[in-house]
Enzyme design. Structure first.
Site, PDB file in Angstrom:
ATOM      1  N   GLU A 176     -21.663  32.586 -18.798  1.00  0.00           N
ATOM      2  CA  GLU A 176     -22.986  32.653 -18.184  1.00  0.00           C
ATOM      3  C   GLU A 176     -23.928  31.649 -18.857  1.00  0.00           C
ATOM      4  O   GLU A 176     -24.544  31.971 -19.890  1.00  0.00           O
ATOM      5  CB  GLU A 176     -23.572  34.056 -18.342  1.00  0.00           C
ATOM      6  CG  GLU A 176     -22.741  35.138 -17.704  1.00  0.00           C
ATOM      7  CD  GLU A 176     -23.582  36.358 -17.336  1.00  0.00           C
ATOM      8  OE1 GLU A 176     -23.531  36.756 -16.168  1.00  0.00           O
ATOM      9  OE2 GLU A 176     -24.309  36.880 -18.202  1.00  0.00           O
ATOM     10  N   GLY A 236     -30.962  34.053 -13.664  1.00  0.00           N
ATOM     11  CA  GLY A 236     -32.244  34.475 -13.103  1.00  0.00           C
ATOM     12  C   GLY A 236     -33.179  33.321 -12.781  1.00  0.00           C
ATOM     13  O   GLY A 236     -34.355  33.519 -12.511  1.00  0.00           O
TER      14      GLY A 236
HETATM   15  P1  13P Z   1     -28.481  36.494 -12.215  1.00  0.00           P
HETATM   16  O1  13P Z   1     -27.343  36.632 -11.236  1.00  0.00           O
HETATM   17  O2  13P Z   1     -29.676  37.306 -11.822  1.00  0.00           O
HETATM   18  O3  13P Z   1     -28.800  35.058 -12.497  1.00  0.00           O
HETATM   19  O4  13P Z   1     -27.965  37.135 -13.590  1.00  0.00           O
HETATM   20  C1  13P Z   1     -26.737  36.783 -14.088  1.00  0.00           C
HETATM   21  C2  13P Z   1     -26.425  37.683 -15.209  1.00  0.00           C
HETATM   22  O5  13P Z   1     -27.066  37.633 -16.248  1.00  0.00           O
HETATM   23  C3  13P Z   1     -25.341  38.656 -15.036  1.00  0.00           C
HETATM   24  O6  13P Z   1     -25.019  39.273 -16.225  1.00  0.00           O
END
Ligand code: 13P
Length: 251
Positions: free
Chosen positions: A168, A174
């Site tokens: 990630e 986000g």
């Molecule tokens: P988003 O999909 O909201 O960008 O978040 C990703 C996340 O942190 C999943 O653990």
């Protein structure tokens, strides 16, 4: 061995008790393809009641978003792996960048959490990923390598087989800014290569590596289409059953 394709929802700190039940129920009412393993990682308050909803549906599993590194004791506000197991949890997210950043979780602490989760037969979804400054400095591959070496590579081969990895990149979480499918593939291939060096090809080929960071119905297909991307860890888009299920159906 064919590895599992997984879509995991990370609800983070969202949904009241009733809202959570409604969301879980609407996910369960929708079609989930046989070859895809779906995991819902909810806040603690939902776990027991959603476990009761999930019981009959073997392809949807329950996950938590954190656990403590000690077995039990005077740790006010914390939750142990044994407690999670007792309400039907099978997976636990460990090392999410939000916990690293806002709760100062270090690589060493995360290694103890991984050990404690495995000791209680929970499967860690271990998160790694660099921030924007590291990406721009070009040291992201080394950075992720250090995260894996510090928190996972002390495990025996048989213990490591229970790990799911989620890459990630923090700059994509986000933010609406997704890593390109090529950027995701490049890092996933690197991670698989590191696993291969440490544990051999069989383990490397059977480890599921998920992508997380602004994954949506509109981009999931392209990202999941890359050879080393085995699914996603979904934040915002996991809070709407329609979007989540569209992502689940993106392989
Ligand atoms: P988003 O999909 O909201 O960008 O978040 C990703 C996340 O942190 C999943 O653990």
């Amino acid at each position: 061995m064919k590895r599992r394709q997984i879509v995991a929802g990370n609800w983070k700190m969202n949904k009241t008790y009733e809202e959570g039940r409604e969301l879980a129920q609407s996910i369960l009412n929708k079609f989930v393809p046989e070859e895809t393993h779906v995991i819902i990682c909810t806040p603690y308050i939902h776990l027991k009641s959603i476990h009761n909803l999930l019981k009959e549906v073997s392809r949807v599993a329950l996950g938590a978003q954190n656990c403590h590194q000690e077995k039990s004791g005077a740790f006010t506000g914390e939750t142990s792996p044994a407690m999670l197991k007792s309400v039907g949890v099978k997976y636990v997210i460990i090392g999410h960048s939000e916990r690293r950043a806002y709760f100062s979780e270090s690589d060493e602490l995360l290694a103890s959490k991984v050990d404690n989760a495995l000791a209680h037969e929970l499967r860690p979804i271990f998160c790694c990923g660099e921030d924007l400054a590291i990406r721009e400095s070009g040291t992201h591959a080394q950075f992720v390598e250090n995260q894996l070496k510090s928190s996972l590579f002390h495990l025996s081969e048989s213990a490591f087989k229970n790990i799911v990895i989620a890459y990630e990149p923090i700059w994509a979480i986000g933010t609406g800014k997704t890593a390109s499918p090529e950027q995701a593939q490049e890092m996933h291939a690197h991670i698989r290569q590191l696993i291969k060096q440490k544990y051999g090809s069989e383990v490397a080929e059977s480890t599921s590596i998920l992508y997380g960071g602004s994954c949506k119905p509109t981009n999931a297909k392209e990202i999941f289409g890359k050879p080393d991307v085995d699914g996603g860890l979904i934040g915002g888009a996991s809070l709407k059953a329609e979007d989540f299920i569209q992502i689940v159906n993106s392989f």
